[in-house]
Design an enzyme around this catalytic site. Sequence first.
Site, PDB file in Angstrom:
ATOM      1  N   GLU A 224     162.730  91.888  68.102  1.00  0.00           N
ATOM      2  CA  GLU A 224     163.890  91.223  68.525  1.00  0.00           C
ATOM      3  C   GLU A 224     163.201  90.329  69.698  1.00  0.00           C
ATOM      4  OE1 GLU A 224     167.380  90.694  68.564  1.00  0.00           O
ATOM      5  OE2 GLU A 224     166.723  89.536  70.478  1.00  0.00           O
TER       6      GLU A 224
ATOM      7  N   THR B 225     175.571  97.577  60.769  1.00  0.00           N
ATOM      8  CA  THR B 225     175.048  97.251  62.022  1.00  0.00           C
ATOM      9  C   THR B 225     176.324  96.726  63.101  1.00  0.00           C
ATOM     10  OG1 THR B 225     175.446  94.501  61.824  1.00  0.00           O
ATOM     11  CG2 THR B 225     173.628  95.543  60.442  1.00  0.00           C
TER      12      THR B 225
ATOM     13  N   ASP C 167     171.367  84.546  63.414  1.00  0.00           N
ATOM     14  CA  ASP C 167     171.986  83.457  63.875  1.00  0.00           C
ATOM     15  C   ASP C 167     171.995  82.191  63.082  1.00  0.00           C
ATOM     16  OD1 ASP C 167     171.959  84.862  66.562  1.00  0.00           O
ATOM     17  OD2 ASP C 167     170.035  83.924  67.099  1.00  0.00           O
TER      18      ASP C 167
HETATM   19  N1  SAM Z   1     171.226  92.364  63.654  1.00  0.00           N
HETATM   20  C1  SAM Z   1     172.152  92.733  64.661  1.00  0.00           C
HETATM   21  C2  SAM Z   1     173.345  92.980  64.170  1.00  0.00           C
HETATM   22  O1  SAM Z   1     173.685  92.784  63.084  1.00  0.00           O
HETATM   23  O2  SAM Z   1     174.252  93.644  64.765  1.00  0.00           O
HETATM   24  C3  SAM Z   1     172.048  91.725  65.710  1.00  0.00           C
HETATM   25  C4  SAM Z   1     172.862  90.203  65.253  1.00  0.00           C
HETATM   26  S1  SAM Z   1     172.640  89.063  66.282  1.00  0.00           S
HETATM   27  C5  SAM Z   1     173.871  87.682  65.858  1.00  0.00           C
HETATM   28  C6  SAM Z   1     171.054  88.010  66.038  1.00  0.00           C
HETATM   29  C7  SAM Z   1     169.776  88.685  66.713  1.00  0.00           C
HETATM   30  O3  SAM Z   1     168.653  88.253  66.175  1.00  0.00           O
HETATM   31  C8  SAM Z   1     169.713  88.320  68.298  1.00  0.00           C
HETATM   32  O4  SAM Z   1     169.583  89.653  69.151  1.00  0.00           O
HETATM   33  C9  SAM Z   1     168.852  87.308  68.332  1.00  0.00           C
HETATM   34  O5  SAM Z   1     168.182  87.353  69.614  1.00  0.00           O
HETATM   35  C10 SAM Z   1     167.877  88.049  67.203  1.00  0.00           C
HETATM   36  N2  SAM Z   1     166.990  86.552  66.635  1.00  0.00           N
HETATM   37  C11 SAM Z   1     167.442  85.382  66.488  1.00  0.00           C
HETATM   38  N3  SAM Z   1     166.321  85.008  66.185  1.00  0.00           N
HETATM   39  C12 SAM Z   1     164.987  85.508  66.136  1.00  0.00           C
HETATM   40  C13 SAM Z   1     163.615  85.333  66.087  1.00  0.00           C
HETATM   41  N4  SAM Z   1     163.285  84.155  65.418  1.00  0.00           N
HETATM   42  N5  SAM Z   1     162.976  86.132  66.237  1.00  0.00           N
HETATM   43  C14 SAM Z   1     163.244  87.496  66.683  1.00  0.00           C
HETATM   44  N6  SAM Z   1     164.666  87.627  67.072  1.00  0.00           N
HETATM   45  C15 SAM Z   1     165.602  86.681  66.783  1.00  0.00           C
END
Ligand code: SAM
Length: 212
Positions: free
Chosen positions: A68, A192, A117
């Site tokens: 994360e 999730t 994202d």
């Molecule tokens: N996977 C979880 C769920 O399905 O409930 C969280 C989804 S949330 C929309 C996307 C997460 O991915 C965020 O916490 C964001 O900080 C993390 N994230 C996005 N791009 C990332 C990257 N390049 N490296 C690490 N984490 C990333």
Amino acid sequence: MRLRNIPGADNAIAQSSYCIKEPETHKGIWQEVFPSSQPLHIEIGMGKGRFIMDLAAANPDINYIGIERYSSVLLRALQKMELSPLPNLKFICMDAADIADVFAPEEVARIYLNFSDPWPKDRHAKRRLTSRQFFARYDLVLAKKGRVEFKTDNQDLFTFSLEEIPEAGWHLDASTRDLHHDPILNEGNIMTEYEEKFSSLGNPICKLIASR
Ligand code: SAM
């Protein structure tokens, strides 16, 4: 995800034995951070960690690493781990763009991407975790028979991801635009945080599995 700057998050992560600091120093020797040497699966963008914690509890014969980017989000997973520790799960706070600095070739057996994202602007497409640029990074760390599993409720991001797989030279093994009504792909599905939230609003959940 709405982010709050949580005071002390960086410090809590620095102090926690569940979160691996200087992860590049473990490249090629990740098994040493776990009590047992067994296949390594990672989740990129794990958010508050519910999915990977449930997965690790259900599969003690697999080692897991949750990645994360934001310490304020990762802190929530650390707090849950303190209440119910899992020996086969560790966390890393990093940008997944750097995963090839952290894992050796073929060190990872499976990569999970959940509700990544969407980066809706075209000029940001290469930041999407299912872009060809990210598949090229996964290629550097994933075992030959390894696979990427991706779930989202975002139809545009899913369409983009389906198109990127052949562009990246990968193969689409399976896909659905309605996971919760797909008896095969939904078998053993672990929800999730985002999946529970969006499916409760009536959004169908999409899933794909890709390999090389
Ligand atoms: N996977 C979880 C769920 O399905 O409930 C969280 C989804 S949330 C929309 C996307 C997460 O991915 C965020 O916490 C964001 O900080 C993390 N994230 C996005 N791009 C990332 C990257 N390049 N490296 C690490 N984490 C990333």
